[in-house]
Design an enzyme around this catalytic site. Structure first.
Site, short mmCIF file in Angstrom:
data_model
loop_
_atom_site.label_atom_id
_atom_site.label_comp_id
_atom_site.label_asym_id
_atom_site.label_seq_id
_atom_site.Cartn_x
_atom_site.Cartn_y
_atom_site.Cartn_z
N ASP A 47 -12.75 50.45 -25.16
CA ASP A 47 -12.36 51.86 -25.27
C ASP A 47 -11.41 52.22 -24.14
OD1 ASP A 47 -13.93 52.27 -27.49
OD2 ASP A 47 -15.64 53.08 -26.38
N TYR A 75 -22.15 44.08 -20.62
CA TYR A 75 -21.67 45.40 -20.26
C TYR A 75 -22.64 46.05 -19.27
CZ TYR A 75 -18.95 44.90 -24.58
OH TYR A 75 -18.11 44.45 -25.57
N ASP A 89 -19.52 59.66 -25.83
CA ASP A 89 -19.15 59.39 -24.44
C ASP A 89 -18.74 60.70 -23.78
OD1 ASP A 89 -16.54 59.97 -25.29
OD2 ASP A 89 -15.88 57.89 -25.27
N ARG A 181 -21.62 52.81 -26.94
CA ARG A 181 -21.81 54.25 -27.14
C ARG A 181 -22.95 54.53 -28.13
NH1 ARG A 181 -16.78 56.40 -29.48
NH2 ARG A 181 -16.18 54.24 -29.90
#
Length: 303
Positions: A47, A75, A89, A181
């Site tokens: 992203d 992550y 987000d 997300r």
């Protein structure tokens, strides 16, 4: 007559530590320019506001992108508790809030349901296609969609830190197709407090690590010089999860022409996917059958 693409016939991987605020495509374009390369692509979109490892494939290395896309990735992300947003987000609009704040033990217990083979619904603002159109385009027009759940393998999901009552930092190792997300959104729902991603960083992807990646400032400084070329990793790094087979001189010629070629096999079995090399150079990827590799991808590397 097709226009000949400008640039060098250069192949390999350049690992970038992507900054926030740029799309993955913009980073690839920067690397292609800096390396003066004919062809470039990336292994797994980040992203725009996410940071971390973005592995850029150049030239023939683009043929190995699927193997990095399929590899596990890690992550580290911070979830804001108490609010859901329409984008899942911090860039989106707050659509739900809650005063509830779960304790550490409650959060750790809730994480277990997101480990293993799970089904995950992508965010409304995502690149998933609906009737040929990207979901984020419809979401921007205010449309709410019923997105189908997709399978995701999560190897681990652990709590790293609790900076304060409103935030929790997690680390997730997962397979391809995962949306961090969505994890934040679903975790917030499970805890009854709502949640969204505040910060997201991909720390490694397959064999590539963010801490070993170049910043865009470094790439700018070394652009179109041998100094930048020195950071180029070989094409075969992208084949790290596949066994390597050595091929005979005759096998190398046949494989180079797209035909099955003889290889020296050791611990591979009939039907296994592998890659073949000759005199230290990758030749092809394919399926091993009875002493030969049947190629699916052939590498045409310049001498």
């Amino acid at each position: 007559m097709a226009r000949k693409r400008k640039g060098r016939d250069i192949s390999g991987w350049l690992v970038v530590d992507k900054p926030a605020g740029l799309t993955s495509t913009a980073v690839v374009n920067k690397v292609r320019w800096a390396m003066d390369a004919k062809k470039a692509g990336h292994a797994g979109t980040l992203d725009p506001e996410a940071t971390g490892v973005l592995a850029v494939a150049l030239g023939e290395a683009t043929k190995t992108v699927p193997y990095i896309t399929d590899a596990l990735k890690a992550y580290v992300f911070t979830v804001t508790l108490g609010a859901a947003t329409n984008t899942d987000d911090a860039e989106g609009e707050v659509i739900k809030t809650s005063d509830a704040r779960p304790g550490d033990a409650e959060i750790k217990e809730a994480l277990h349901q997101f480990v293993g083979d799970i089904m995950q619904v992508p965010p409304q603002f995502s690149a998933v296609k609906i009737d040929g159109e990207r979901a984020y385009k419809r979401a921007r027009d205010g449309e709410e969609m019923e997105l189908a759940a997709r399978p995701l393998f999560v190897e681990s999901l652990v709590m790293l830190d609790r900076p304060d009552v409103d935030h929790v930092t997690l680390e997730m190792v997962c397979g391809k197709g995962g949306y961090v997300r969505s994890i934040a959104r679903d975790l917030g729902e499970a805890l009854g407090c709502f949640g969204h991603v505040r910060e997201l960083r991909r720390v490694w992807s397959g064999p590539f690590e963010a801490e070993k990646g170049l910043s865009l400032e470094q790439i700018d400084e070394m652009a179109k010089t041998p100094d930048l070329d020195a950071y180029l990793l070989p094409l075969e790094v992208g084949l790290d999860d596949l066994p390597e087979l050595r091929c005979t001189p005759e096998g190398a010629v046949r494989l180079g022409n797209g035909n099955p070629g003889m290889v020296f096999a050791s611990d591979v079995e009939y039907g296994d996917e592998a890659w073949a090399s000759f005199e230290g150079r990758p030749v092809a990827v394919g399926i091993y059958k009875s002493g030969e590799l049947h190629p699916s991808r052939v590498f045409n590397l310049p001498d």
